[in-house]
Design a protein around this motif. Structure first.
Motif, mmCIF file in Angstrom:
data_model
loop_
_atom_site.group_PDB
_atom_site.id
_atom_site.type_symbol
_atom_site.label_atom_id
_atom_site.label_comp_id
_atom_site.label_asym_id
_atom_site.label_seq_id
_atom_site.Cartn_x
_atom_site.Cartn_y
_atom_site.Cartn_z
ATOM 1 N N ASP A 174 0.820 -1.211 0.000
ATOM 2 C CA ASP A 174 0.000 0.000 0.000
ATOM 3 C C ASP A 174 0.857 1.266 0.000
ATOM 4 O OD1 ASP A 174 -2.312 -1.492 0.024
ATOM 5 O OD2 ASP A 174 -2.531 -1.438 2.207
ATOM 6 N N PHE A 175 2.112 1.142 0.436
ATOM 7 C CA PHE A 175 3.002 2.295 0.500
ATOM 8 C C PHE A 175 3.804 2.487 -0.787
ATOM 9 C CE2 PHE A 175 3.247 1.439 5.331
ATOM 10 C CZ PHE A 175 2.053 2.133 5.523
ATOM 11 N N TYR A 176 3.677 1.553 -1.735
ATOM 12 C CA TYR A 176 4.503 1.567 -2.940
ATOM 13 C C TYR A 176 3.649 1.778 -4.189
ATOM 14 C CZ TYR A 176 8.321 -0.324 -0.128
ATOM 15 O OH TYR A 176 9.294 -0.510 0.829
ATOM 16 N N ASN A 177 4.233 2.453 -5.177
ATOM 17 C CA ASN A 177 3.591 2.542 -6.481
ATOM 18 C C ASN A 177 3.689 1.200 -7.193
ATOM 19 O OD1 ASN A 177 2.684 5.294 -6.701
ATOM 20 N ND2 ASN A 177 4.832 5.911 -6.764
ATOM 21 N N LYS A 178 2.569 0.715 -7.679
ATOM 22 C CA LYS A 178 2.585 -0.581 -8.370
ATOM 23 C C LYS A 178 3.225 -0.471 -9.747
ATOM 24 C CE LYS A 178 -1.435 -2.335 -5.920
ATOM 25 N NZ LYS A 178 -2.862 -2.676 -5.988
ATOM 26 N N GLY A 204 15.611 4.479 -13.370
ATOM 27 C CA GLY A 204 14.225 4.688 -13.005
ATOM 28 C C GLY A 204 13.798 6.137 -13.197
ATOM 29 N N ILE A 205 12.558 6.334 -13.616
ATOM 30 C CA ILE A 205 11.990 7.663 -13.805
ATOM 31 C C ILE A 205 10.950 7.970 -12.722
ATOM 32 C CG2 ILE A 205 10.755 9.177 -15.391
ATOM 33 C CD1 ILE A 205 13.561 8.403 -16.323
ATOM 34 N N THR A 206 10.178 6.973 -12.340
ATOM 35 C CA THR A 206 9.097 7.172 -11.370
ATOM 36 C C THR A 206 9.557 6.848 -9.949
ATOM 37 O OG1 THR A 206 8.326 4.921 -11.833
ATOM 38 C CG2 THR A 206 7.285 6.724 -13.043
ATOM 39 N N ASP A 207 8.865 7.442 -8.989
ATOM 40 C CA ASP A 207 9.131 7.212 -7.562
ATOM 41 C C ASP A 207 8.563 5.849 -7.159
ATOM 42 O OD1 ASP A 207 9.463 7.374 -4.786
ATOM 43 O OD2 ASP A 207 8.872 9.465 -4.697
ATOM 44 N N ILE A 208 9.325 5.078 -6.385
ATOM 45 C CA ILE A 208 8.821 3.769 -5.962
ATOM 46 C C ILE A 208 7.764 3.905 -4.873
ATOM 47 C CG2 ILE A 208 11.017 2.677 -6.552
ATOM 48 C CD1 ILE A 208 11.488 2.325 -3.508
ATOM 49 N N TYR A 209 7.774 5.041 -4.137
ATOM 50 C CA TYR A 209 6.835 5.227 -3.036
ATOM 51 C C TYR A 209 5.596 6.006 -3.471
ATOM 52 C CZ TYR A 209 10.590 3.575 -0.003
ATOM 53 O OH TYR A 209 11.566 2.811 0.579
ATOM 54 N N LYS A 210 4.446 5.612 -2.939
ATOM 55 C CA LYS A 210 3.173 6.197 -3.333
ATOM 56 C C LYS A 210 2.952 7.579 -2.715
ATOM 57 C CE LYS A 210 -0.194 3.344 -3.756
ATOM 58 N NZ LYS A 210 -1.286 2.398 -3.456
ATOM 59 N N HIS A 211 3.263 7.725 -1.423
ATOM 60 C CA HIS A 211 3.005 8.986 -0.726
ATOM 61 C C HIS A 211 4.318 9.544 -0.190
ATOM 62 C CE1 HIS A 211 -1.192 7.930 -1.103
ATOM 63 N NE2 HIS A 211 -0.994 6.813 -0.427
ATOM 64 N N ASN A 212 5.213 9.872 -1.074
ATOM 65 C CA ASN A 212 6.529 10.354 -0.697
ATOM 66 C C ASN A 212 6.526 11.879 -0.691
ATOM 67 O OD1 ASN A 212 9.197 10.736 -0.140
ATOM 68 N ND2 ASN A 212 9.974 9.690 -1.966
ATOM 69 N N SER A 213 6.698 12.462 0.501
ATOM 70 C CA SER A 213 6.692 13.919 0.608
ATOM 71 C C SER A 213 8.074 14.529 0.387
ATOM 72 C CB SER A 213 6.176 14.346 1.990
ATOM 73 O OG SER A 213 6.993 13.795 3.017
ATOM 74 N N GLY A 214 9.110 13.664 0.331
ATOM 75 C CA GLY A 214 10.468 14.150 0.110
ATOM 76 C C GLY A 214 10.901 13.956 -1.326
ATOM 77 N N ASP A 215 12.212 13.831 -1.524
ATOM 78 C CA ASP A 215 12.737 13.629 -2.868
ATOM 79 C C ASP A 215 12.408 12.227 -3.368
ATOM 80 O OD1 ASP A 215 14.209 16.154 -3.309
ATOM 81 O OD2 ASP A 215 15.333 15.480 -1.551
ATOM 82 N N ALA A 216 12.165 12.109 -4.672
ATOM 83 C CA ALA A 216 11.775 10.841 -5.268
ATOM 84 C C ALA A 216 12.871 9.789 -5.101
ATOM 85 C CB ALA A 216 11.470 11.040 -6.749
ATOM 86 N N VAL A 217 12.460 8.567 -4.816
ATOM 87 C CA VAL A 217 13.371 7.427 -4.705
ATOM 88 C C VAL A 217 13.108 6.524 -5.908
ATOM 89 C CG1 VAL A 217 14.097 5.456 -3.319
ATOM 90 C CG2 VAL A 217 13.374 7.579 -2.193
ATOM 91 N N ARG A 218 14.148 6.248 -6.685
ATOM 92 C CA ARG A 218 13.970 5.556 -7.956
ATOM 93 C C ARG A 218 14.831 4.297 -8.039
ATOM 94 N NH1 ARG A 218 14.465 11.185 -9.434
ATOM 95 N NH2 ARG A 218 12.489 11.976 -10.249
#
Length: 231
Positions: A174-178, A204-218
């Protein structure tokens, strides 16, 4: 999921278009491939919050990939190669947190993220047996696991106590982008008409986390392996 379906539809349209172009030229070939991944997770600014009380060291994590592909010639030296792979991504992390001079915690763990991926590579043959490639990669998260050790170090006067705990937990999806999207570049060499070796880097281009308020993690991964074409 919608983006993955759109990606599959796009790949299907390319397949249909390519088949029409290749009826009178080189035949379409099918194959299997497998190899090793060396992956890591990176932030967009490269900053993981290093300070005197917190350290986070991201390292390459080993994994594997395996699946099938179809190679579709579209011109004399160009071809399109859709692939369907199972691929393990993630990172190895060493993390240290100090809450005071008398207490310190150390994490040493691996995050493994398992994806069903659809790379769609455009290949150019520099030589009949040597090619370079580039193209998008669409991925769907199947699951994952965090596994490692937590060490706590407590100091009281001249006495130091160390406690070590081993953990292995499935990630909460639920915390991750599918959906995961990346861009790959690579090369390959065929020693025979059937057998070759491959190498690819996927950023990677997209963030692995769904609700990430900080910098994107790829996701980022180096891949090396072997391929076999059925002819």
């Amino acid at each position: 999921m919608k983006k993955l379906i759109l990606g599959l539809a796009f790949a299907g349209s390319l397949l249909t278009h390519a088949q029409e172009k290749t009826k009178s030229t080189s035949p379409i070939t099918f194959g299997v491939k497998a190899g090793l991944n060396a992956s890591t997770l990176t932030k967009s600014d490269g900053n993981y919050g290093y300070d005197s009380d917190y350290n986070n060291d991201q390292k390459l994590k080993p994994g594997f990939n395996a699946g099938v592909f179809v190679n579709i010639p579209v011109a004399a030296k160009f071809s399109v190669q859709p692939e369907l792979l199972f691929s393990q991504l993630g990172s190895k992390t060493e993390e240290e947190t100090k809450s005071s001079n008398s207490y310190r915690s150390e994490y040493d763990y691996k995050k493994t993220l398992s994806y069903l991926t659809l790379p769609l590579m455009v290949q150019y043959n520099i030589l009949p047996q040597l090619y370079v490639e580039a193209g998008p990669e669409f991925g769907f998260l199947l699951g994952g696991k965090d596994k490692g050790d937590l060490t706590t170090i407590k100091t009281s006067g001249s006495t130091t106590t160390t406690e070590k705990t081993t953990f292995s937990n499935k990630i909460n999806k639920d915390f991750y982008n599918k959906f995961n999207f990346g861009i790959g570049i690579g090369a390959g060499y065929y020693f025979t008409q059937n057998f070759g070796v491959t190498a690819r880097f996927t950023a990677g281009i997209t963030d692995i986390y769904k609700h990430n308020s900080g910098d994107a993690v790829r996701n980022n991964a180096f891949q090396v392996g072997v391929a076999y074409k059925f002819k």
